[in-house]
Structures are given as structure tokens and as C-alpha cells.
Design an enzyme around this catalytic site. Structure first.
Site, PDB file in Angstrom:
ATOM      1  N   ASP A 129     -39.023  21.289  47.524  1.00 21.47           N
ATOM      2  CA  ASP A 129     -38.089  21.691  46.478  1.00 21.47           C
ATOM      3  C   ASP A 129     -38.667  22.907  45.769  1.00 21.47           C
ATOM      4  O   ASP A 129     -39.744  22.840  45.187  1.00 21.47           O
ATOM      5  CB  ASP A 129     -37.883  20.541  45.497  1.00 21.47           C
ATOM      6  CG  ASP A 129     -36.683  20.754  44.586  1.00 21.47           C
ATOM      7  OD1 ASP A 129     -36.135  21.868  44.566  1.00 21.47           O
ATOM      8  OD2 ASP A 129     -36.297  19.800  43.905  1.00 21.47           O
ATOM      9  N   ASP A 187     -27.324  19.468  43.467  1.00 21.52           N
ATOM     10  CA  ASP A 187     -27.808  18.547  42.441  1.00 21.52           C
ATOM     11  C   ASP A 187     -26.665  17.743  41.826  1.00 21.52           C
ATOM     12  O   ASP A 187     -26.900  16.777  41.120  1.00 21.52           O
ATOM     13  CB  ASP A 187     -28.550  19.307  41.345  1.00 21.52           C
ATOM     14  CG  ASP A 187     -29.868  19.869  41.854  1.00 21.52           C
ATOM     15  OD1 ASP A 187     -30.419  19.319  42.823  1.00 21.52           O
ATOM     16  OD2 ASP A 187     -30.341  20.861  41.287  1.00 21.52           O
TER      17      ASP A 187
END
Length: 195
Positions: free
Chosen positions: A7, A75
Site C-alpha cells: 500500500d 477505499d
């Protein structure tokens, strides 16, 4: 190690390098450097599942898929929002690359409360995961999660590697998905009402 979530934020606010005569090459050279790092780390380790993510975008680029098998799509885990997100990305990439999770409700991004079943049914059309604290689930909900996981495992090959269809909606608040196994012996359909 069997799984790595890579990430990172690929956007750099102050793009400059004193060693580059052509500053326009900075972003391109940066990505080539990133690919080199990923190749050094994971090139000799094909047994590690790598999931990439990039806060702020650039999640799905074909170069990153050379180093990772799946990518965190967004997200935003609200299942109604994810119908558009996953449906859109599926025009370019197979479901086996799309990470899709069941999260808590109401959802952080939209504050919409959706049933656990809706969250699962949307996330099942991708690489299913759960990102919620199980201790806050009721006993029936924990049982439902167990049943969902068992169902997904039994049909994972069809969900991830089958042929995916987005069927035309009769009304704007309906979404119809279908996935057929490679040999055509199994089909799973999803019918979602968004409002």
C-alpha cells in the site's frame, strides 16, 4: 510470508531530481524504479500473493499487475457504491484481480447501512475479503459470515475465473451481474437494487 499488501501513494507533490536533465522524465523513471524494486523483492518469490494499492489512484496499471496478482480497487467499501466501481473496472480487468471486501455498516464513506448479505453478494464478485471486527458481530451474523465464506470457497473458481457479464438493467436502480464457469456448467447471478 504468504501474503503482502503493498500500500503506497504513487503521487509525489514535489517532483524533482537533480540528476535528471529532463525533469519531464521524473515520474516515468520513478515508476520504472518502483517496478525494479518489486522485481527484486518478489521476482524470485512467485508463491507470495501480492496485493497492491495506491492511495489517490493509479491502482490498476498493467505494470503493477506484473508484480501483483490482485489490486485493492477502492477505499470505498459501500456495496452500492462498489457496484459501479467493480462493474466499471471489470470492463478492463478480470474479477480475479479485483479485491472486494465486506466491511462494517454503516459505511465510513457514505454512512449507508446495508445488510451483511448485500455486502457479501457484492464483494463475492471479486477476490473476497472481510475488513471488520468480528467481535462486534452478533452470533447469527458470525454464523452468516461462516456460511458466506463456505459458499464463496465452493464457488471461488467461478467467481474469480468465470466469464463475467453485466446484464442490461431494465431500470436505472437495478444492477444485474452474472458469472459463468469456464466449462459453462455453473452460473451465478447477482440482482441488486440500489435505491
Amino acid at each position: 510470508i504468504s501474503y503482502v499488501k503493498w500500500d503506497m501513494n504513487r503521487h509525489i507533490s514535489d517532483m524533482y531530481s537533480p540528476v535528471l536533465p529532463d525533469q519531464g522524465m521524473f515520474s516515468h523513471r520513478y515508476i520504472l524504479g518502483l517496478y525494479e524494486v518489486l522485481g527484486r523483492i518478489f521476482g524470485d518469490r512467485p508463491d507470495i500473493l501480492v496485493e497492491t494499492c495506491s492511495s489517490g489512484g493509479n491502482r490498476f496499471d498493467l505494470g503493477m499487475l506484473c508484480y501483483s496478482q490482485q489490486i485493492w480497487t477502492s477505499d470505498d467499501t459501500d456495496p452500492i457504491e462498489r457496484l459501479s466501481i467493480q462493474g466499471g473496472i471489470s470492463h478492463l480487468y478480470p474479477l480475479s484481480t479485483i479485491s472486494a471486501h465486506v466491511s462494517g455498516a454503516p459505511h465510513q464513506q457514505t454512512l449507508r447501512a446495508t445488510p451483511l448479505s448485500t455486502r457479501f453478494h457484492t464483494a463475492a464478485f471479486g477476490c473476497l475479503g472481510y475488513e471488520l471486527d468480528l467481535k462486534y458481530l452478533s452470533r447469527p451474523e458470525r454464523r452468516e459470515v461462516q456460511e458466506q465464506i463456505a459458499y464463496y470457497k465452493a464457488h471461488r473458481a467461478t467467481f474469480q475465473y468465470g466469464r463475467f457479464y453485466r446484464l442490461p438493467a431494465v431500470k436505472s436502480n437495478k444492477v444485474h451481474w452474472e458469472v459463468l464457469s469456464k466449462d459453462g456448467s455453473e452460473g451465478i447471478a447477482g440482482f441488486f437494487q440500489t435505491q
